[in-house]
Design an enzyme around this catalytic site. Structure first.
Site, short mmCIF file in Angstrom:
data_model
loop_
_atom_site.label_atom_id
_atom_site.label_comp_id
_atom_site.label_asym_id
_atom_site.label_seq_id
_atom_site.Cartn_x
_atom_site.Cartn_y
_atom_site.Cartn_z
N CYS A 1 5.88 -4.95 16.10
CA CYS A 1 5.28 -4.01 17.05
C CYS A 1 3.82 -4.41 17.30
O CYS A 1 3.08 -4.71 16.36
CB CYS A 1 5.34 -2.58 16.52
SG CYS A 1 7.03 -2.00 16.26
N GLU B 1 10.24 -1.75 7.55
CA GLU B 1 11.23 -0.99 8.31
C GLU B 1 12.34 -0.58 7.33
O GLU B 1 13.13 -1.41 6.87
CB GLU B 1 11.78 -1.88 9.44
CG GLU B 1 13.03 -1.38 10.13
CD GLU B 1 12.96 0.07 10.60
OE1 GLU B 1 11.95 0.49 11.19
OE2 GLU B 1 13.93 0.81 10.34
N CYS C 1 6.57 -6.80 7.36
CA CYS C 1 7.56 -6.22 8.28
C CYS C 1 7.91 -7.25 9.34
O CYS C 1 7.05 -7.99 9.83
CB CYS C 1 6.98 -4.98 8.94
SG CYS C 1 8.14 -4.14 10.05
N GLU D 1 0.81 -1.21 0.00
CA GLU D 1 0.00 0.00 0.00
C GLU D 1 0.85 1.27 0.00
O GLU D 1 1.96 1.29 0.53
CB GLU D 1 -0.95 0.00 1.20
CG GLU D 1 -1.97 -1.13 1.10
CD GLU D 1 -3.08 -1.08 2.14
OE1 GLU D 1 -4.24 -1.30 1.75
OE2 GLU D 1 -2.81 -0.85 3.33
N CYS E 1 0.69 -2.51 15.41
CA CYS E 1 0.79 -2.16 13.99
C CYS E 1 0.34 -3.29 13.07
O CYS E 1 0.78 -4.43 13.21
CB CYS E 1 2.23 -1.77 13.68
SG CYS E 1 2.48 -1.22 11.98
N CYS F 1 3.18 8.60 1.13
CA CYS F 1 3.72 7.71 2.17
C CYS F 1 3.96 6.35 1.52
O CYS F 1 3.01 5.70 1.08
CB CYS F 1 2.72 7.60 3.32
SG CYS F 1 3.22 6.41 4.59
N LEU G 1 9.39 6.17 18.91
CA LEU G 1 9.83 5.95 20.29
C LEU G 1 8.72 5.27 21.10
O LEU G 1 8.93 4.19 21.65
CB LEU G 1 10.25 7.29 20.90
CG LEU G 1 10.99 7.23 22.23
CD1 LEU G 1 12.25 6.39 22.14
CD2 LEU G 1 11.33 8.64 22.73
N CYS H 1 -1.62 5.91 10.13
CA CYS H 1 -0.40 5.25 10.64
C CYS H 1 -0.72 3.89 11.24
O CYS H 1 -1.63 3.76 12.06
CB CYS H 1 0.23 6.09 11.75
SG CYS H 1 0.64 7.75 11.25
N1 SAH Z 1 8.96 0.77 10.54
C1 SAH Z 1 9.12 2.19 10.56
C2 SAH Z 1 8.26 2.88 9.53
C3 SAH Z 1 6.77 2.84 9.83
S1 SAH Z 1 6.21 4.46 10.09
C4 SAH Z 1 8.87 2.71 11.95
O1 SAH Z 1 8.52 1.92 12.81
O2 SAH Z 1 9.07 3.88 12.19
C5 SAH Z 1 4.63 4.20 10.75
C6 SAH Z 1 4.46 4.92 12.07
O3 SAH Z 1 3.14 4.64 12.58
C7 SAH Z 1 5.45 4.41 13.11
O4 SAH Z 1 5.80 5.44 13.96
C8 SAH Z 1 4.59 3.40 13.84
O5 SAH Z 1 5.10 3.08 15.10
C9 SAH Z 1 3.26 4.11 13.88
N2 SAH Z 1 2.13 3.23 14.14
C10 SAH Z 1 2.05 1.91 13.94
N3 SAH Z 1 0.84 1.43 14.31
C11 SAH Z 1 0.14 2.50 14.74
C12 SAH Z 1 -1.18 2.65 15.23
N4 SAH Z 1 -2.00 1.62 15.36
N5 SAH Z 1 -1.58 3.89 15.57
C13 SAH Z 1 -0.75 4.95 15.43
N6 SAH Z 1 0.51 4.86 14.97
C14 SAH Z 1 0.94 3.65 14.63
#
Ligand code: SAH
Length: 339
Positions: free
Chosen positions: A114, A158, A110, A90, A117, A103, A213, A329
């Protein structure tokens, strides 16, 4: 198959010479890729015989729109692209007052795991090539008819777990002969792979590094993000400070606020203390819904932001674009299709 789309103009020229063609054909090919040519037939300024030669060495591939959704709330567009091997990823196009941002995904799936996500459900299938990263920008611009001025590497995957291809993509997309998007208009987000951050620091690029973070302490962060067991908070923040010192570019920290998990006054206080004086920017993200996760969005977003601001941190709340089409996100997913 020769992966022509992942090549620089110089590499393409060398390849053309190997094929018995003049070197300038390399630049022509590069420009066709950046204009979003979907087939060799479109490349009308290349001799037919040469196009046949390219076809014989595997041809060129282009992503196909498998599904396109437009948000009724804010006009955000989400594409599901089918790649040449049948995998689907996507890409999201968002309109801001300063221009359009795309984006893009960096991997099919991935490996980071996490807990909040959707992109990590089912793990990592493979890395995207530099050409596939580029295609997401070029074909999103072409299909939507909207000029793209900014790129965020914040889709599925990532980016620092696919370092070489992402690095190559940055060279391609920033190239003056191509779509030529400036480094300052590109953001790369990582869950905190320290060796990748260190490698990137040495490149001295002017892009914005975002770090996911989501917690200021190891206990909370390790429960949410397995990567923290390998690269804990203190070491990560140290690597971020070194990155800032080396590149002069401030880090942006993403912090998804989760009800009762990382949104208490204690977390805000500790976050403020750990980032004090770093010049960092904190981007608060109200948690988005992911079917597989029991975690709930925080009800303390404004209070959390206020506490950070009072502590002298620069903290904003990320706009929630495209939530009606699961384009926010953490909501992007890969799909497998039969071809
Ligand atoms: N793998 C990279 C790039 C992904 S960016 C990373 O972790 O930074 C996507 C962003 O959305 C990251 O900051 C991720 O932690 C955040 N994210 C993932 N799931 C989410 C959710 N359910 N609600 C809000 N933010 C989320």
């Amino acid at each position: 198959m020769t992966d022509l789309k992942s090549m620089t103009p110089q590499e393409l020229s060398a390849w053309c010479k190997d094929q018995g063609q003049p070197a300038f054909r390399g630049k022509q090919l590069f420009q066709w890729f950046h204009r979003g040519a979907a087939s060799l037939e479109e490349m009308t300024d290349l001799p037919k015989a040469f196009r046949a030669q390219i076809a014989a060495s595997g041809g060129i591939s282009a992503p196909v729109v498998e599904r396109k959704q437009v948000s009724k709330q804010d006009g955000t567009i989400k594409y599901l692209w089918r790649l040449s091997d049948g995998n689907c990823i996507e890409t999201v196009l968002m309109g801001y007052h300063h221009g359009n941002s795309v984006c893009i995904s960096s991997q099919v799936g991935c490996a980071m795991g996490c807990s909040f996500c959707a992109s990590t459900v089912g793990g990592r299938v493979r890395n995207l090539t530099a050409g596939e990263l580029l295609d997401q920008v070029v074909f999103t611009q072409k299909d939507s008819g909207q000029p793209i001025s900014n790129i965020v590497l914040m889709g599925i995957g990532e980016p620092l777990d696919n370092y070489d291809n992402v690095r190559r993509f940055l060279t391609l997309v920033n190239h003056p002969e191509g779509i030529n998007i400036g480094m300052r208009h590109i953001s790369l987000s990582t869950c905190g792979l320290i060796p990748g951050i260190q490698r990137l620091a040495q490149e001295g690029l002017q892009l914005t590094l975002s770090v996911s973070l989501h917690a200021p302490d190891d206990e909370t962060r390790s429960a949410l993000m397995p990567v923290n067991r390998v690269y804990p908070v203190a070491a990560l923040l140290e690597a971020c400070q070194a990155y800032f010192a080396q590149t002069g570019r401030r880090i942006s920290y993403e912090y998804a606020l989760i009800d009762g998990v990382n949104d208490t006054p204690r977390h805000a206080k500790l976050l403020g203390e750990r980032l004090a004086g770093s010049g960092a920017h904190v981007n608060l993200i109200p948690l988005n819904d992911v079917a597989e996760s029991p975690l709930k969005p925080s009800r303390r977003v404004a209070a959390f932001q206020k506490q950070l601001l009072e502590g002298g941190l620069n903290a904003t709340v990320r706009r929630r674009l495209g939530s009606d089409i699961d384009a926010s996100c953490g909501q992007l997913r890969r799909k497998a299709m039969q071809i």
